[in-house]
Design a protein around this motif. Structure first.
Motif, short mmCIF file in Angstrom:
data_model
loop_
_atom_site.label_atom_id
_atom_site.label_comp_id
_atom_site.label_asym_id
_atom_site.label_seq_id
_atom_site.Cartn_x
_atom_site.Cartn_y
_atom_site.Cartn_z
N ILE A 97 -67.73 13.87 34.83
CA ILE A 97 -68.58 12.88 34.82
C ILE A 97 -68.49 12.42 33.43
O ILE A 97 -68.08 12.95 32.48
CB ILE A 97 -70.29 13.63 35.06
N TYR A 98 -69.16 11.09 33.35
CA TYR A 98 -69.00 10.63 31.96
C TYR A 98 -70.05 10.97 30.80
O TYR A 98 -71.35 11.50 31.21
CB TYR A 98 -69.62 8.85 32.09
N LYS A 99 -69.49 11.59 29.70
CA LYS A 99 -70.39 12.10 28.56
C LYS A 99 -70.46 10.98 27.56
O LYS A 99 -69.72 10.11 27.09
CB LYS A 99 -69.53 13.34 28.19
N ASP A 100 -71.71 11.28 26.84
CA ASP A 100 -71.61 10.13 25.56
C ASP A 100 -70.78 10.53 24.75
O ASP A 100 -70.05 11.58 24.23
CB ASP A 100 -73.02 10.72 24.98
N GLY A 101 -70.01 9.36 24.09
CA GLY A 101 -69.02 9.39 23.12
C GLY A 101 -67.70 9.52 24.00
O GLY A 101 -66.63 9.30 23.12
N ILE B 125 -67.40 2.13 31.11
CA ILE B 125 -67.57 3.29 29.92
C ILE B 125 -68.68 2.31 28.97
O ILE B 125 -69.63 2.77 28.66
CB ILE B 125 -66.24 3.61 29.00
N LYS B 126 -68.37 0.93 28.63
CA LYS B 126 -69.06 0.06 27.98
C LYS B 126 -70.68 -0.08 28.62
O LYS B 126 -71.58 0.05 28.05
CB LYS B 126 -68.56 -1.30 27.68
N SER B 127 -70.55 -0.23 29.99
CA SER B 127 -71.81 -0.38 30.53
C SER B 127 -72.82 0.92 30.48
O SER B 127 -73.80 0.59 30.40
CB SER B 127 -71.36 -0.97 32.08
N ALA B 128 -71.94 2.11 30.69
CA ALA B 128 -72.87 3.18 30.67
C ALA B 128 -73.31 3.50 29.54
O ALA B 128 -74.42 4.05 29.38
CB ALA B 128 -71.87 4.46 31.11
N SER B 129 -72.43 3.41 28.47
CA SER B 129 -72.95 3.53 26.89
C SER B 129 -74.19 2.54 26.59
O SER B 129 -75.24 2.92 26.17
CB SER B 129 -71.66 3.37 25.99
N ARG B 130 -74.02 1.48 27.08
CA ARG B 130 -75.10 0.27 26.75
C ARG B 130 -76.48 0.58 27.45
O ARG B 130 -77.48 0.59 27.06
CB ARG B 130 -74.74 -0.91 27.03
N TYR B 131 -76.36 0.82 28.91
CA TYR B 131 -77.50 0.98 29.77
C TYR B 131 -77.88 2.36 30.22
O TYR B 131 -78.76 2.73 31.11
CB TYR B 131 -77.11 0.25 30.98
N ASN B 132 -77.13 3.35 29.49
CA ASN B 132 -77.50 4.71 29.69
C ASN B 132 -77.18 5.30 31.09
O ASN B 132 -78.21 5.65 31.93
CB ASN B 132 -78.66 5.11 29.51
#
Length: 733
Positions: free
Chosen positions: A701-705, A598-605
């Motif tokens: 799927i992963y969503k912002d937040g 989640i941290k990686s997805a948030s940082r690198y979109n």
């Protein structure tokens, strides 16, 4: 008269030069002997220091290894529960076997204690009736360890005297510190081992401010008191203690009885880094000082004799040349060396000094009728000395040094070292031998050789315990310790010249070795963890430290590497992160990976998908076929899913019959494709005796937040909907 005066001036000049030369020689000899003695003392101190450090390090390693076994490899859960519940009876039953075992395994082991994070003693194995007191109130070291939790080894003074103690935190399964384990060894083992190897006296002194005992009869000196519980009090230390100021860095040698001792001290520290005392070692150097005193006495006597003779000559009348020759012979007769003038033709004795007659036990006339070969034999037990060869060698070199055995008239023998000079006049050729009895010298050499053998034995012990190798610049092994050879299962001789690639494990990535070589090629230290193969094909893990090796000219000639066997640590890491039944990752590890993703997805979109799946009617399978069949179903299903995921995907058991998947770089469409693939593989797989196994899936799927709880909750709702809608299907959340 003038002629007589001239002769007197010549004699005066010669004697004056002799006295000056002799004085310079005596002084230089004394200085050289003094330097030799100081060098031997410094070497002894260095060896004692190294031995002390080696003994302490060995004890520390023993305590650390035993702590690892006590806390992690034997009834860990029961011990954690007993500590949490402060169950005195359970603590005693669980830890007393370790205490009794360690007393037999570690020489001098005497302390085992557990105290909680507030410093309250839960149990003292060495004093089981005394516990529940607050250690932090009277032990600053305990208070510091509680405030700054860590593993540490230190000296401390208690009611039972000085002890080398090791404290390490006890952690529960959540890695939270719940208590501390303390082990202790009486330092008497230090003194005993030092005395056994170096025949030295050693004592522990404690600073008065740290001493526990208030005994009025205690032995004190300049702010330090003898620790009688860890050092034996004797007449020697009683007599000399008051003369030693331990506040000084250096100490003069001391005389006690007929012996001389050099003093070496080493500070000991507690957990706060405070010096609490010193170990003081008295090394017997009597043999060195006696030789030096004998040299001084002989030099003084000979110098006085020379001065008296010079005074008589300078204040007397003119002496004839014959008197001068007699005086020279007097000097030769009164030195400690045997002097022989020997014919090179037949080895007959042409002349000797009085010392030679006294030493061999012959009269001057008797020895004149002998040949050198009659009383001189080979030092190396040869059948006989080849005198023809030795004389020819002397004529070529003009001077040689040789060791032989001389035989006295009564048959006794003794070793000598001879300085042999070749002298040739117009009419004669002869040898001049100056021979010295080297019995004491050989005894000294034998003692030195014995000490060298003892040091070699210590090196052998280190070789058997340290995992150490050296290589050339290409990684080819040039030296390997016995301990490391034993770990690998190979013979030491076989590994010499082999490259370290012989141990390489298939699982180790190329990038690891690229980093390793890049680091050491730049003359930097490399530290890492590597997995290797043994000869029998089994694997092991080591922590490796590699340093470059340079020669005296500063040129790099190879690398040295020290290792620590961390196989048990790696196995514990595997156990803590994998499910025991299926062998896949467990829930705890999955949560960590999900949070990182989640941290990686948030940082690198980045995109990634999350799947949770559940076996339909699994309870019915357990009820019908039994839990063993149910376990086999879980294992088979885990293998099917694992074999059909990408290398980047992460798969774990969530709990019971639920599993979770992180699918990197995925959208809903690719998740649906993956589920269809898994459904197909599951439908055609055999789960015998269970005829068929189906699964329900929840996809998202992963969503912002998103955080780990929100994404799991969304997928779990989708799974619940799939169950509600008939099972053996998937829903998207």
């Amino acid at each position: 008269m003038a002629h007589n005066i001239k002769n007197k001036n010549v004699i005066f000049t010669i004697l004056t030069l002799f006295i000056v030369s002799f004085s310079i020689y005596s002084i230089l000899t004394y200085i050289d002997s003094k330097q030799d003695m100081e060098y031997l003392k410094s070497k002894n101190i260095q060896q004692l220091n190294n031995l002390h450090s080696s003994i302490q390090e060995n004890l520390e390693n023993q305590l650390k290894s035993r702590i690892n076994f006590i806390l992690h490899l034997n009834k860990r859960n029961e011990k954690i529960d007993a500590i949490n519940n402060n169950d005195q009876k359970a603590l005693f039953e669980l830890f007393s076997p370790h205490f009794e075992s360690l007393k037999g395994q570690i020489n001098g082991f005497s302390i085992m204690q557990i105290f909680d994070t507030k410093g309250i003693s839960l149990i003292r194995l060495h004093d089981s009736n005394n516990h529940s007191d607050d250690l932090s109130q009277f032990r600053a070291c305990v208070k510091d360890v509680i405030q700054n939790p860590r593993s540490c080894t230190f000296f401390e003074v208690g009611k039972n005297g000085l002890a080398l103690r090791h404290i390490t935190p006890i952690r529960n399964d959540e890695n939270k510190i719940i208590a501390f384990l303390e082990l202790g060894v009486t330092p008497y083992v230090f003194a005993k081992q030092i005395q056994n190897i170096f025949d030295s006296k050693s004592y522990f002194f404690i600073k008065d401010e740290f001493a526990v005992s208030n005994n009025k009869n205690k032995l004190s000196t300049f702010g330090y008191s003898l620790c009688t519980l860890c050092s034996s009090k004797d007449e020697f230390i009683d007599d000399i203690a008051q003369t030693i100021n331990l506040n000084n860095k250096e100490h003069d040698d001391i005389k006690y009885g007929h012996k001389t001792y050099s003093i070496f001290e080493k500070s000991i520290y507690d957990a706060l880094g405070q010096e609490i005392g010193k170990i003081v070692i008295f090394n017997d150097i009597s043999s060195y000082t006696d030789q030096l005193q004998t040299l001084i006495l002989k030099s003084i006597i000979l110098l006085i004799g020379t001065l008296i003779a010079s005074y008589i000559l300078l204040n007397g009348y003119i002496k004839k040349i014959f008197d001068k020759l007699n005086f020279s012979k007097f000097l030769l007769n009164n030195i400690n060396d045997e002097i022989y003038v020997v014919s090179t033709d037949d080895l007959s004795i042409m002349d000797v000094n009085e010392r030679a007659c006294i030493t061999l036990g012959y009269t001057y006339i008797e020895i004149k009728n002998l040949k050198l070969s009659d009383f001189t034999h080979s030092y190396n037990n040869e059948i006989q000395i080849d005198w023809y060869k030795k004389v020819n060698e002397l004529k070529q070199k003009h001077f040689i040094i040789s060791r032989e055995i001389h035989a006295r008239k009564d048959g006794q023998t003794f070793p000598v070292e001879s300085n042999i000079s070749y002298i040739k006049t117009d009419t004669k050729e002869f040898m001049l031998l100056v021979s010295r009895d080297i019995t004491n010298q050989i005894e000294m050499e034998n003692k030195i050789n014995q000490k060298a053998k003892e040091l070699q034995r210590l090196n052998t012990i280190i070789s058997k315990s340290a995992l150490y190798t050296t290589t050339d610049l290409n990684g080819n092994i040039t030296y390997i310790s016995e301990a490391f050879a034993n770990l690998t299962g190979y013979d030491k001789d076989y590994l010499i010249g082999k490259n370290h690639r012989v141990f390489k494990h298939d699982s180790m990535q190329k990038e690891f070795f690229d980093t390793l070589w890049s680091t050491i090629s730049n003359n930097q230290r490399f530290v890492g963890e590597v997995k290797n193969y043994r000869k029998d094909g089994t694997s092991y893990w080591t922590k490796i430290v590699i340093d470059p090796i340079f020669d005296d000219n500063g040129q790099k000639i190879g690398y040295s590497s020290y290792r620590e066997n961390i196989t048990d640590k790696k196995e514990l890491e595997y156990i803590s992160s994998h499910d025991a039944l299926t062998g896949i990752y467990n829930r705890r590890e999955f949560v960590k990976r999900l949070q990182a993703q989640i941290k990686s997805a948030s940082r690198y979109n980045e995109k990634f998908g999350f799947i949770i799946l559940d076996i339909d009617y699994f309870k019915k399978i357990n009820d019908t076929y039994g839990h063993q069949v149910g376990d086999e179903v879980l294992i088979t299903l885990s293998n099917i899913i694992k074999e059909n995921l990408r290398a980047d995907d992460f798969f774990a058991r969530w709990g019971g019959e639920e599993f979770v998947i992180i699918a990197k770089y995925s959208d809903i469409k690719s998740l649906e494709e993956l589920v269809h693939k898994l459904q197909n593989k599951i439908s055609i797989a055999s789960f015998a005796p269970v005829p068929r196994v189906n699964c329900s899936f929840g996809l998202t799927i992963y969503k912002d937040g998103d955080n780990d709880e929100s994404i799991v909750k969304r997928a779990d709702k989708a799974l619940y909907l799939a169950k509600e809608n008939g099972r053996n299907r998937y829903e998207i959340g």
